[in-house]
Design a protein around this motif. Structure first.
Motif, short mmCIF file in Angstrom:
data_model
loop_
_atom_site.label_atom_id
_atom_site.label_comp_id
_atom_site.label_asym_id
_atom_site.label_seq_id
_atom_site.Cartn_x
_atom_site.Cartn_y
_atom_site.Cartn_z
N GLU A 22 0.82 -1.21 0.00
CA GLU A 22 0.00 0.00 0.00
C GLU A 22 0.86 1.26 0.00
OE1 GLU A 22 -3.19 0.51 2.58
OE2 GLU A 22 -4.36 -1.11 1.70
N LYS A 161 -10.52 -4.43 -4.67
CA LYS A 161 -10.13 -3.13 -4.10
C LYS A 161 -11.29 -2.14 -4.17
CE LYS A 161 -5.26 -3.49 -5.18
NZ LYS A 161 -4.36 -3.29 -6.31
N GLY A 365 -8.35 6.97 -1.35
CA GLY A 365 -8.72 6.15 -0.19
C GLY A 365 -8.10 6.68 1.09
N LYS A 366 -7.02 7.38 0.96
CA LYS A 366 -6.33 7.87 2.16
C LYS A 366 -6.72 9.29 2.54
CE LYS A 366 -2.45 5.59 0.86
NZ LYS A 366 -1.05 5.62 0.53
N LYS A 368 -8.11 12.00 4.42
CA LYS A 368 -8.64 12.11 5.78
C LYS A 368 -8.76 13.60 6.12
CE LYS A 368 -8.96 7.77 7.24
NZ LYS A 368 -9.30 7.30 5.90
N ASP A 380 -14.52 6.52 4.74
CA ASP A 380 -14.32 5.33 5.57
C ASP A 380 -13.83 4.17 4.70
OD1 ASP A 380 -16.51 4.29 4.26
OD2 ASP A 380 -17.88 4.49 5.95
N VAL A 381 -13.67 2.98 5.29
CA VAL A 381 -13.09 1.86 4.53
C VAL A 381 -13.94 1.45 3.34
CG1 VAL A 381 -11.69 0.83 6.35
CG2 VAL A 381 -14.14 0.28 6.21
N ASN A 382 -15.24 1.74 3.40
CA ASN A 382 -16.12 1.36 2.28
C ASN A 382 -16.11 2.39 1.15
OD1 ASN A 382 -17.14 -1.02 3.49
ND2 ASN A 382 -18.49 0.24 4.76
#
Lengths: 410, 314
Positions: A22, A161, A365-366, A368, A380-382
């Motif tokens: 990752e 993914k 995805g990262k 924040k 979030d993770v989804n």
């Protein structure tokens, strides 16, 4: 036994590098042209909404001078609707997704408007590894397990993914938000009804759960028979329990209007609260404006631009910039989500730094504590926003009138 | 007043039970009006007229369209209701007779299945006309009568203006129909035709005229039901005919198909069971309960509640 341990070690050995991957450096060009496409119904009944979404996207790109670092950003506005259908079309959506996949310059796909359309393009774009950001899909089954069929959402992620993200809160957030709203109205007890469908029962169950957490007394929950003509006996039963509010998880099409009528006919004076499946003019038409007047509350996953402006900060800046560029404030709630999608896309490209689809998806995805027009939020993770902000409206004189911003802070 | 009502209905449970029964009774009366159309036609020509429920649905749309126009012209709810109650039965009666003349009459001597399948066909035609007329969404039927509780609020009982309307209109119609069939010459001719069409014809009865009259009367009853339903339930839609028709047909079977008092009794039983099941069991099981009762009764009385007692049909 030793063999088993060996096998386990071997598997772990396979996984560990993958986890570390990752953080790996992605390779690719660091300058050139990057294409962002959007796929929205640009003809038919949703055109009013998608016009403002596209304006929002254009505004976001323009603010950055249509470039990120040394990349030139080119935007293409694709239509996933046909004039004949008057709404999104499966074939059009498939061809848009295929076009994006086959064009090596396309790094981001903004869309779709309809959750049904997303179900078609999501697996195609997932295989191609393109970042997909939706301004308007609210169906929870697209990203969250246990909301739809058994193989949802994994069937949309053939590569395993997550490449699909959305900036708009999902339908299931409405249940808890509604419970908080009821609590803030000083309601003491509720009766929960639902239509026994995925959307309606899902929201009603979450509403009930949150009510119990908030110490709001739940007098009962019942699924209605949506084929029934009237609910007078049911309403007599509810009336005897004297609830402070009746919540119905359902849509206009699953008899929300008739429930409201029979509530009034049975002499129940408590208000009715419904989710956004009833946030449409036909709800008022089917129930009758006088029946709902001042007693029907609706939650909805978007903020009206006027309220956004009142919130100040980046939200106000967006509305002001939009007004300056297009001559009026956005008249549809989804404009800001289009803007936010484009901002997310640009930020992901900036973070990735290379023209590489995989790198851009990983960067998104990262994200924040993203500071956008909607506030500060994270994925979030989804791939869903953790923002739980909705608007609450009330029916007044045959119209939905904005009442307040509903927000849950974790 | 408070003391008195408090004395009579001391328990909240009793009040609740009575309220549920009132709801069930008015629903039953509505079904009865539709059930009569099924049972009369069956009594005379042994045809299950599946289009009857959809005829009722078209009556609702007719009443809505007519009511909207009259209301806009006169602005008086009472005049609008009166006119709807007059014109809608006429519309439904002639539509029903027209269907008999164009479709069923030609199939009078055909095997029983032919008119039955045609009736299903007519039902679909009606449904599509309804879709064209009113659109696919449910439509609000304006509440021309103010929904007001006629009983004292502190009695805990509820009997509203629309409940009263249902009974005020339905009861005289049903009594009138019974008297009509029992004591007029056309009524006598109908009973004779029901018993034996060939013999009736030999006795000089114009059987085709009697059948046409039956369709007219059945249609008119459906028309009255349309107006009452609109004013009471306040929502209409193109698919409502099937559901209501099914309940009404079930009521006719429950009471003994072909039997007029039986249809009324069957409808009241169904209304009551539906209402009580919604309140005391679960709203989702109400429909199932109706059919459980139907099957149970038919197992022990295959001819229905009143079917065996009266020899003559109609």
């Amino acid at each position: 036994m030793n063999r088993l341990i060996l096998a386990a070690l071997a598997v772990a050995g396979l996984i560990l590098p993958a986890v570390r991957a990752e953080d790996k450096k992605f390779e690719g060009p660091t300058s050139g042209t990057i294409k962002i496409v959007s796929s929205l119904p640009r003809t038919g009944s949703a055109k009013g909404q998608t016009d403002t979404i596209v304006n929002g996207i254009k505004l976001a790109l323009e603010e950055e001078g249509n470039k990120v670092g040394d990349f030139k950003i080119v935007y293409e506005d694709l239509d996933d609707a046909t004039a004949a259908a008057g709404q999104w079309d499966a074939q059009k959506e498939t061809s848009n997704a295929n076009q994006a996949r086959d064009d090596a310059d396309v790094m981001v796909y903004i869309g779709t408007y309809n959750s049904g359309a997303a179900k078609i393009s999501m697996p195609i774009l997932n295989k191609a590894g393109i970042l997909m950001v939706s301004p308007a899909n609210t169906s929870p089954s697209l990203t969250k397990p246990n909301f739809g069929e058994k193989d949802e959402p994994t069937r949309y992620r053939p590569s395993g993914k997550v490449n699909y993200f959305r900036v708009v809160p999902t339908d299931d957030v409405q249940g808890p938000v509604a419970a908080h709203w009821a609590k803030s109205m000083k309601i003491k007890s509720v009766y929960v009804l639902d239509d026994n469908e995925v959307y309606g029962k899902g929201i009603a169950d979450l509403f009930r759960g949150e009510c119990e957490g908030l110490k709001l007394k739940v007098l009962g929950q019942e699924s209605i028979d949506v084929k029934a003509q009237e609910f007078k006996a049911l309403m007599q039963k509810i009336k005897a329990l004297k609830p402070g509010l009746i919540y119905f998880g359902g849509t206009t099409q699953t008899k929300a209007g008739q429930l409201a009528k029979d509530m009034v006919a049975a002499g129940i004076t408590a208000p009715l609260m419904v989710p956004d499946g009833c946030y449409e003019q036909s709800m008022i038409e089917s129930a009758g404006a006088d029946v709902l007047n001042g007693r029907c509350y609706v939650t909805f996953g978007g903020l009206p631009p006027t309220e956004l402006a009142k919130k100040g900060g980046k939200g106000k800046a967006f509305v002001d910039a939009y007004e300056k560029k297009f001559g009026k404030i956005p008249d549809e709630a989804y404009a800001v989500y289009g803007y936010e999608c484009a901002k997310v896309a640009l930020e992901a490209i900036r973070k990735a730094g290379v023209k590489n689809r995989e790198a851009i998806v990983a960067a998104a995805g990262k994200l924040k504590k993203f500071e956008g027009a909607l506030g500060t939020w994270s994925f979030d993770v989804n791939g869903d926003t953790d923002l739980k902000m909705m608007s609450g409206s009330k029916v007044v004189d045959g119209k939905f009138v904005f009442e307040k911003i509903l927000e849950i802070k974790d | 007043m408070t003391g008195l009502t408090g004395l009579v209905f001391a328990s909240a449970d009793t009040q609740f039970f009575i309220n549920i029964c009132i709801t069930g009774l008015t629903t039953g009366f509505l079904y009865a009006l539709i059930a009569l159309g099924y049972t009369m036609v069956y009594g005379i020509v042994e045809l299950i007229n599946f289009a009857h429920g959809d005829l009722f649905m078209l009556g609702c749309f007719f009443a809505l369209t007519l009511g909207g126009a009259v209301m806009a012209l006169t602005g008086s709810p009472m005049a609008t209701i009166a006119l709807m109650l007059l014109a809608t039965p006429v519309f439904c009666a002639f539509l029903n007779m027209l269907v008999d003349l164009t479709v069923y009459k030609a199939l009078r001597t055909a095997p029983k299945l032919a008119p039955l399948v045609s009736a299903i066909g007519v039902s679909f035609v009606f449904m599509n006309i309804g879709l064209f007329w009113g659109g696919s969404q449910d439509v609000n039927f304006p509440g021309l009568i103010e929904e007001r509780n006629l009983l004292a609020e502190d009695s805990g009982l509820q009997f509203t203006t629309t409940d009263l309307l249902v009974i005020l209109v339905t009861a005289p119609v049903m009594i009138g129909l019974t008297i009509f069939v029992k004591s007029t010459s056309l009524g006598k001719a109908m009973r004779a035709t029901a018993q034996n069409p060939v013999a009736a014809q030999l006795m000089g009865i114009n059987v085709n005229r009697v059948i046409a009259a039956t369709f007219l009367i059945g249609g008119a009853l459906a028309g009255i039901a349309s107006v009452i339903y609109g004013l009471k339930i306040k929502t209409i839609g193109y698919q409502m005919g099937f559901q209501n028709g099914l309940y009404a047909f079930t009521a006719a079977v429950l009471g003994g198909i072909g039997n007029i008092p039986g249809a009324v009794l069957g409808a009241i039983v169904i209304g009551m069971v539906y209402s009580l099941a919604s309140a005391y069991i679960d709203a989702r099981w109400a429909t199932a309960m109706v059919f459980v009762i139907l099957i149970t009764i038919l197992v022990f009385r295959p001819t229905g509640l009143l079917g065996a007692r009266t020899r003559e049909k109609v």
